[in-house]
Scaffold this motif. Structure first.
Motif, PDB file in Angstrom:
ATOM      1  N   VAL A 162      58.593   9.370  54.636  1.00  0.00           N
ATOM      2  CA  VAL A 162      57.369   9.878  54.024  1.00  0.00           C
ATOM      3  C   VAL A 162      56.491   8.727  53.558  1.00  0.00           C
ATOM      4  N   ARG A 163      57.109   7.715  52.965  1.00  0.00           N
ATOM      5  CA  ARG A 163      56.337   6.601  52.451  1.00  0.00           C
ATOM      6  C   ARG A 163      55.671   5.820  53.587  1.00  0.00           C
ATOM      7  N   ALA A 164      56.281   5.827  54.760  1.00  0.00           N
ATOM      8  CA  ALA A 164      55.729   5.052  55.867  1.00  0.00           C
ATOM      9  C   ALA A 164      54.444   5.645  56.400  1.00  0.00           C
ATOM     10  N   VAL A 165      54.185   6.912  56.118  1.00  0.00           N
ATOM     11  CA  VAL A 165      52.987   7.584  56.618  1.00  0.00           C
ATOM     12  C   VAL A 165      51.982   7.702  55.478  1.00  0.00           C
ATOM     13  N   SER A 166      50.772   7.210  55.669  1.00  0.00           N
ATOM     14  CA  SER A 166      49.746   7.298  54.630  1.00  0.00           C
ATOM     15  C   SER A 166      49.313   8.736  54.443  1.00  0.00           C
ATOM     16  N   GLY A 167      49.100   9.123  53.188  1.00  0.00           N
ATOM     17  CA  GLY A 167      48.721  10.493  52.882  1.00  0.00           C
ATOM     18  C   GLY A 167      47.244  10.743  53.070  1.00  0.00           C
ATOM     19  N   VAL A 168      46.856  11.972  52.823  1.00  0.00           N
ATOM     20  CA  VAL A 168      45.451  12.377  52.929  1.00  0.00           C
ATOM     21  C   VAL A 168      44.854  12.404  51.537  1.00  0.00           C
ATOM     22  N   LYS A 169      43.906  11.548  51.263  1.00  0.00           N
ATOM     23  CA  LYS A 169      43.250  11.530  49.966  1.00  0.00           C
ATOM     24  C   LYS A 169      42.353  12.748  49.839  1.00  0.00           C
ATOM     25  N   VAL A 170      42.482  13.468  48.721  1.00  0.00           N
ATOM     26  CA  VAL A 170      41.709  14.679  48.522  1.00  0.00           C
ATOM     27  C   VAL A 170      40.876  14.563  47.272  1.00  0.00           C
ATOM     28  N   VAL A 171      39.827  15.362  47.192  1.00  0.00           N
ATOM     29  CA  VAL A 171      38.952  15.421  46.025  1.00  0.00           C
ATOM     30  C   VAL A 171      38.744  16.884  45.679  1.00  0.00           C
ATOM     31  N   PRO A 172      38.581  17.218  44.381  1.00  0.00           N
ATOM     32  CA  PRO A 172      38.348  18.609  44.002  1.00  0.00           C
ATOM     33  C   PRO A 172      36.936  19.046  44.349  1.00  0.00           C
ATOM     34  N   VAL A 173      36.815  20.239  44.903  1.00  0.00           N
ATOM     35  CA  VAL A 173      35.520  20.852  45.196  1.00  0.00           C
ATOM     36  C   VAL A 173      35.612  22.294  44.722  1.00  0.00           C
ATOM     37  N   GLY A 174      35.087  22.559  43.516  1.00  0.00           N
ATOM     38  CA  GLY A 174      35.231  23.879  42.940  1.00  0.00           C
ATOM     39  C   GLY A 174      36.694  24.183  42.679  1.00  0.00           C
ATOM     40  N   ARG A 175      37.156  25.363  43.129  1.00  0.00           N
ATOM     41  CA  ARG A 175      38.552  25.740  42.940  1.00  0.00           C
ATOM     42  C   ARG A 175      39.476  25.038  43.925  1.00  0.00           C
ATOM     43  N   ARG A 176      38.939  24.543  45.014  1.00  0.00           N
ATOM     44  CA  ARG A 176      39.758  23.994  46.082  1.00  0.00           C
ATOM     45  C   ARG A 176      39.694  22.471  46.097  1.00  0.00           C
ATOM     46  N   VAL A 177      40.504  21.907  46.990  1.00  0.00           N
ATOM     47  CA  VAL A 177      40.393  20.482  47.283  1.00  0.00           C
ATOM     48  C   VAL A 177      40.062  20.335  48.758  1.00  0.00           C
ATOM     49  N   GLN A 178      39.467  19.214  49.093  1.00  0.00           N
ATOM     50  CA  GLN A 178      39.205  18.928  50.491  1.00  0.00           C
ATOM     51  C   GLN A 178      39.449  17.445  50.728  1.00  0.00           C
ATOM     52  N   ALA A 179      39.655  17.108  51.986  1.00  0.00           N
ATOM     53  CA  ALA A 179      39.898  15.712  52.328  1.00  0.00           C
ATOM     54  C   ALA A 179      38.697  14.865  51.930  1.00  0.00           C
ATOM     55  N   ALA A 180      38.985  13.709  51.356  1.00  0.00           N
ATOM     56  CA  ALA A 180      37.894  12.821  50.935  1.00  0.00           C
ATOM     57  C   ALA A 180      37.037  12.420  52.126  1.00  0.00           C
ATOM     58  N   SER A 181      37.668  12.318  53.310  1.00  0.00           N
ATOM     59  CA  SER A 181      36.904  11.934  54.505  1.00  0.00           C
ATOM     60  C   SER A 181      35.896  13.001  54.911  1.00  0.00           C
ATOM     61  N   ASP A 182      36.099  14.249  54.426  1.00  0.00           N
ATOM     62  CA  ASP A 182      35.163  15.331  54.749  1.00  0.00           C
ATOM     63  C   ASP A 182      33.992  15.400  53.778  1.00  0.00           C
ATOM     64  N   THR A 183      34.040  14.613  52.722  1.00  0.00           N
ATOM     65  CA  THR A 183      32.970  14.623  51.730  1.00  0.00           C
ATOM     66  C   THR A 183      31.799  13.793  52.231  1.00  0.00           C
ATOM     67  N   PRO A 184      30.604  14.334  52.266  1.00  0.00           N
ATOM     68  CA  PRO A 184      29.458  13.569  52.765  1.00  0.00           C
ATOM     69  C   PRO A 184      29.210  12.315  51.934  1.00  0.00           C
ATOM     70  N   ASP A 185      28.983  11.209  52.607  1.00  0.00           N
ATOM     71  CA  ASP A 185      28.661   9.951  51.938  1.00  0.00           C
ATOM     72  C   ASP A 185      27.144   9.816  51.899  1.00  0.00           C
ATOM     73  N   LEU A 186      26.541  10.385  50.859  1.00  0.00           N
ATOM     74  CA  LEU A 186      25.087  10.392  50.773  1.00  0.00           C
ATOM     75  C   LEU A 186      24.530   8.983  50.632  1.00  0.00           C
ATOM     76  N   ILE A 187      25.219   8.141  49.887  1.00  0.00           N
ATOM     77  CA  ILE A 187      24.723   6.781  49.671  1.00  0.00           C
ATOM     78  C   ILE A 187      24.815   5.977  50.961  1.00  0.00           C
ATOM     79  N   GLY A 188      25.973   6.022  51.612  1.00  0.00           N
ATOM     80  CA  GLY A 188      26.145   5.279  52.858  1.00  0.00           C
ATOM     81  C   GLY A 188      25.190   5.743  53.944  1.00  0.00           C
TER      82      GLY A 188
END
Length: 526
Positions: free
Chosen positions: A185-211
């Motif tokens: 398990v440690r050898a595989v990098s996890g999926v970073k998530v962020v809270p969006v309302g009641r749910r979480v979603q992958a950080a990579s799916d969050t729009p990068d408005l600044i970038g």
């Protein structure tokens, strides 16, 4: 004579105290045992910065002096025995396990005395400290799902608490697995998530408005860095508001964007100011000890960005009277500030004010005064509160907004991206400056927020000055929100760098004369 009995008893009980080794020897003994200041402080029942003060030359007193002397003697005996046996002496001295989860490793201000109850719906208490999303140091609370320190002045200054010996903190809440399975398990990098309302979603799916904005500006101007920067800075205010709206999606609170304002927040004249005192420090130590001093002017990075973490009122301000402070609310307070007797070593928490009598201050200034007047610090009397304009408040209102700006700033620094760096700086600085009456920001009219965020930046600087003083540095000047002049080994107190939790050198200079050098004759001497 009976009236002299008490004096005789005092003289009989008085002593010169247990002798202690030099400050350098105290630090050497601790470090050669691989003990942190936090571990030793916990065993002695003091703060880590107090231990740091002893290792800088300050002297303990009373019963704690005897305990400290006992530790130092035991440490020397252990090291001598290990040296005689030819074995390493890095076995840590046992430290009481009780309170491990509360050890912050720092005596900088923290809400350790804060009671988190059902009214603090956005704040969660962690059973095991986790890394703060802003500074990476252990924190005991979560705000809207983000692990972080409750007090902005604590963020980035804490020394990691000891990890409980039973098992790594990261595995405490996970089902135990066979060793081989855990390794895979440690050898595989996890999926970073962020809270969006009641749910979480992958950080990579969050729009990068600044970038995305930076990339579009560079493409539009054919890679011209100066042109792209100019156009991004020009649109920093509407872009900041768009980013705020995006980070507020699914938020727990509705914000009154254009509330009715009391007269104290209205300008007295067309070009004048309102009645709010922001406690901006402009302080210089009146006298330095004899001798030559190397002064370093430190620049506090991202002062306004850090100050976005403050208690902000959500709704329209409501008026109350009486000498009472409700920690669940925030706003503006008419107070009579206490007398400050420490101008020779520390700035006044209310800044430079010549006129006596009551004045309107913001929530950060009041909380600063209440804290330093409390039993932990005891630096002054409590302020007297006469009346207040407050509303229900939360410290996490702008947290996602701040984290998005901080992450973009960190990436820009690591990639030497000057376009993004200037863009982000303009976003948070102009956001704060246009919260009041401004033709450039019609979406959010919260003059009270503007005063509170600015005052929080001033309060943060004051706490850094206090930490420098507490760690044995000479505090020479404190200016505005981001300038602190000190003499001494400041790198042992503050991390150096460009990050929000770090400081960088703005200037260095020498004050005074070396007493070992004879005075130089002037050109006019005969």
């Amino acid at each position: 004579m009976a009236e002299f009995d008490a004096i005789d008893a005092l003289l009989a009980a008085a002593g010169q105290g247990v002798p202690l080794p030099s400050a350098e020897e105290r630090r050497r003994l601790r470090e050669e045992l691989n003990l942190s200041r936090a571990q030793l402080a916990q065993a002695l029942g003091v703060s880590p910065s107090t231990v740091g003060g002893w290792e800088s030359g300050r002297e303990p007193g009373g019963e704690v002096r005897e305990k400290y002397a006992y530790f130092l003697e035991g440490a020397r005996t252990k090291l001598d025995a290990a040296a005689a046996a030819g074995a390493p002496a890095d076995a840590a001295v046992p430290v009481p396990a009780a309170g491990d989860a509360l050890a912050s490793g720092d005596d900088s201000p923290a809400d350790a005395d804060r009671t988190v109850g059902p009214d603090d719906a956005d704040v969660g208490v962690l059973s095991v400290p986790q890394p703060c999303v802003l500074c990476g140091q252990p924190a005991r609370h979560q705000v809207e799902g983000f692990t972080q320190h409750l007090d902005p002045a604590e963020c980035g200054t804490a020394t990691p608490a000891p990890t409980p010996p039973e098992e790594p903190a990261a595995l405490l809440k996970e089902p135990r697995q066979p060793a081989a399975a855990r390794k895979s398990v440690r050898a595989v990098s996890g999926v970073k998530v962020v809270p969006v309302g009641r749910r979480v979603q992958a950080a990579s799916d969050t729009p990068d408005l600044i970038g995305s904005a930076v990339a579009a500006a560079l493409a539009e101007h054919a890679g011209d860095v100066e042109a792209a920067t100019a156009v991004l800075v020009k649109r920093a205010i509407p872009d900041a508001m768009a980013l705020l709206d995006h980070t507020r999606k699914g938020g727990r609170y509705d914000v009154v964007a254009h509330p009715w304002l009391p007269d104290i927040l209205r300008k007295q004249t067309a070009r004048g100011a309102d009645q709010i005192w922001e406690a901006r420090p402009k302080w210089t130590r009146p006298e330095l000890p004899p001798g030559e001093h190397e002064i370093t002017a430190l620049d506090i990075n991202g002062a306004y960005l850090s100050a976005l973490k403050t208690h902000l009122p959500l709704g329209q301000l409501e008026h109350t009277t009486g000498d009472h402070h409700d920690r669940r609310r925030a706003g503006l307070h008419l107070i009579t500030p206490p007398v400050w007797d420490h101008d020779t070593v520390l700035p006044n928490p209310v800044g430079n004010r010549d006129e006596p009598g009551p004045l309107w201050v913001t929530e950060p200034t009041l909380r600063l005064l209440l804290r330093v007047s409390g039993p932990k610090y005891g630096l002054c009397d409590p302020p007297q509160i006469h009346e207040s304009w407050t509303s229900g408040a939360t410290e996490g209102l702008l947290e996602k907004f701040r984290i998005a700006l901080k992450d973009a700033r960190d990436r820009a620094i690591s990639e030497d991206d000057t376009v993004t760096l200037e863009y982000v700086k303009a976003m948070y600085s102009k956001f704060v400056s246009t919260l009041g009456e401004s033709n450039y920001n019609r979406e959010l009219y919260r003059t009270d927020w503007m005063h509170l965020i600015r005052s929080q930046a001033f309060a943060n600087l004051w706490w850094k000055a206090h930490r420098a003083y507490d760690e044995g540095l000479l505090v020479v000047r404190a200016m505005g929100t981001d300038e602190l002049h000190v003499a001494g080994d400041w790198r042992a107190v503050f991390p150096e760098g460009r990050g929000v939790a770090e400081v960088k050198v703005k200037d260095s200079y020498t004050v005074g004369n070396d007493p070992d050098q004879p005075p130089q004759p002037s050109e006019n001497s005969t």
